[in-house]
Design an enzyme around this catalytic site. Structure first.
Site, mmCIF file in Angstrom:
data_model
loop_
_atom_site.group_PDB
_atom_site.id
_atom_site.type_symbol
_atom_site.label_atom_id
_atom_site.label_comp_id
_atom_site.label_asym_id
_atom_site.label_seq_id
_atom_site.Cartn_x
_atom_site.Cartn_y
_atom_site.Cartn_z
ATOM 1 N N ILE A 108 -7.083 19.753 -52.613
ATOM 2 C CA ILE A 108 -7.850 18.524 -52.821
ATOM 3 C C ILE A 108 -7.146 17.649 -53.855
ATOM 4 O O ILE A 108 -6.525 18.145 -54.791
ATOM 5 C CB ILE A 108 -9.303 18.860 -53.251
ATOM 6 C CG1 ILE A 108 -10.139 17.588 -53.403
ATOM 7 C CG2 ILE A 108 -9.348 19.721 -54.504
ATOM 8 C CD1 ILE A 108 -11.633 17.858 -53.588
ATOM 9 N N CYS A 109 -7.242 16.345 -53.647
ATOM 10 C CA CYS A 109 -6.735 15.359 -54.598
ATOM 11 C C CYS A 109 -5.222 15.518 -54.764
ATOM 12 O O CYS A 109 -4.486 15.566 -53.789
ATOM 13 C CB CYS A 109 -7.489 15.508 -55.920
ATOM 14 S SG CYS A 109 -7.229 14.191 -57.122
ATOM 15 N N ASN A 110 -4.731 15.620 -55.984
ATOM 16 C CA ASN A 110 -3.289 15.719 -56.205
ATOM 17 C C ASN A 110 -2.683 16.983 -55.611
ATOM 18 O O ASN A 110 -1.474 17.023 -55.340
ATOM 19 C CB ASN A 110 -2.978 15.652 -57.700
ATOM 20 C CG ASN A 110 -3.060 14.246 -58.255
ATOM 21 O OD1 ASN A 110 -3.064 13.274 -57.510
ATOM 22 N ND2 ASN A 110 -3.134 14.129 -59.571
#
Length: 207
Positions: A108-110
Site C-alpha cells: 500500500i502507498c509507497n
C-alpha cells in the site's frame, strides 16, 4: 509458521494503513475472535522499535534477518521509510521469494511504488499513489502502465495493491484472499467501516 501474516514496517511507517487488516483478522463484530485463523506478526529491519509517522512505537516480532520463510502473507505497509533505498533494497529478495512461492503479497502507498520500482507489477493489474508516481519510482523497470487501474485497491492473483487512502479497500481484498471469514461477513465489515455506525444503524432500521 504457515498461519502467520507478516507486516513489514520501516521507521516512519503509516500506522493507519494496517489497522483494518489486523482488525479483520483478529476481531468479530462484538468481540475478539477466540480462535483467529491467522496470527499477526511484525517485521522490521532489525529488532529495535520502529516509530510510525503517527508516533506509535512498535517492537517487532522479527527482523528481516530472522523472519520465517514459511508464512501465509507478506504485507508491506507504506510510509516514508521506503524512501531509504538502502533499507528498501533489503526487501527485494523477500518479495521475490514470496511471489515465486505463490504467497499473498500486499503493498500500500509507497510500498506499491517500491513494487513498481523493482518490476514486481509488470505482470499484474495494480494501483498505487497514481500512475505518475509509479512511473517516477519505477523508471525503466516499470513496464505495465496498461495494467494500472485508478482505484483505491486492486487484487490480481495473489497480489494486492492500494493507494495511501485505500486502507479499508486494501483490507477487504486481503481479508477475502486470506478467507478470514465468509465473503458476507467481510462485506459487512467493509460497509460498517465505510459508511459508519450511524448510517449502518439507519439502514438496518429501514430494512
Amino acid at each position: 509458521m504457515k498461519n502467520e501474516v507478516l507486516f513489514l514496517l520501516f521507521d516512519r511507517y503509516a500506522d493507519h494503513e494496517s489497522v483494518f487488516v489486523t482488525a479483520g483478522i483478529n476481531c468479530e463484530e462484538t468481540q475478539m475472535r477466540e480462535n483467529p485463523k491467522y496470527v499477526v506478526k511484525t517485521v522490521a529491519p532489525d529488532l529495535q522499535p520502529v516509530c510510525s509517522c503517527g508516533g506509535f512505537h512498535t517492537v517487532p516480532d522479527y527482523s528481516i534477518d530472522t523472519m520465517p520463510t514459511d508464512y501465509a502473507a507478506l504485507i508491506l505497509i507504506g510510509g516514508y521509510g521506503w524512501l531509504d533505498e538502502r533499507m528498501a533494497d533489503r526487501v527485494v529478495p523477500i518479495v521475490k521469494d514470496a511471489i515465486d512461492k505463490g504467497r499473498i503479497v500486499g503493498a500500500i502507498c509507497n510500498a506499491a511504488s517500491f513494487l513498481a520500482k523493482h518490476g514486481f507489477l509488470n505482470d499484474v493489474k495494480h494501483t498505487g499513489n497514481g500512475l505518475e508516481q509509479l512511473r517516477l519510482w519505477g523508471g525503466d523497470n516499470y513496464r505495465n502502465e496498461a495494467g494500472y487501474i485508478n482505484s483505491q485497491a486492486v487484487c490480481d492473483g495473489r497480489i494486492v495493491t492500494a493507494n495511501g487512502t485505500g486502507a479499508l479497500e486494501f483490507a477487504k481484498e486481503l481479508l477475502l484472499l486470506l478467507e478470514v471469514d465468509t465473503p458476507e461477513w467481510i462485506e459487512r465489515f467493509y460497509q460498517f467501516n465505510k459508511l459508519g455506525f450511524v448510517e449502518m444503524m439507519r439502514m438496518m432500521r429501514q430494512g
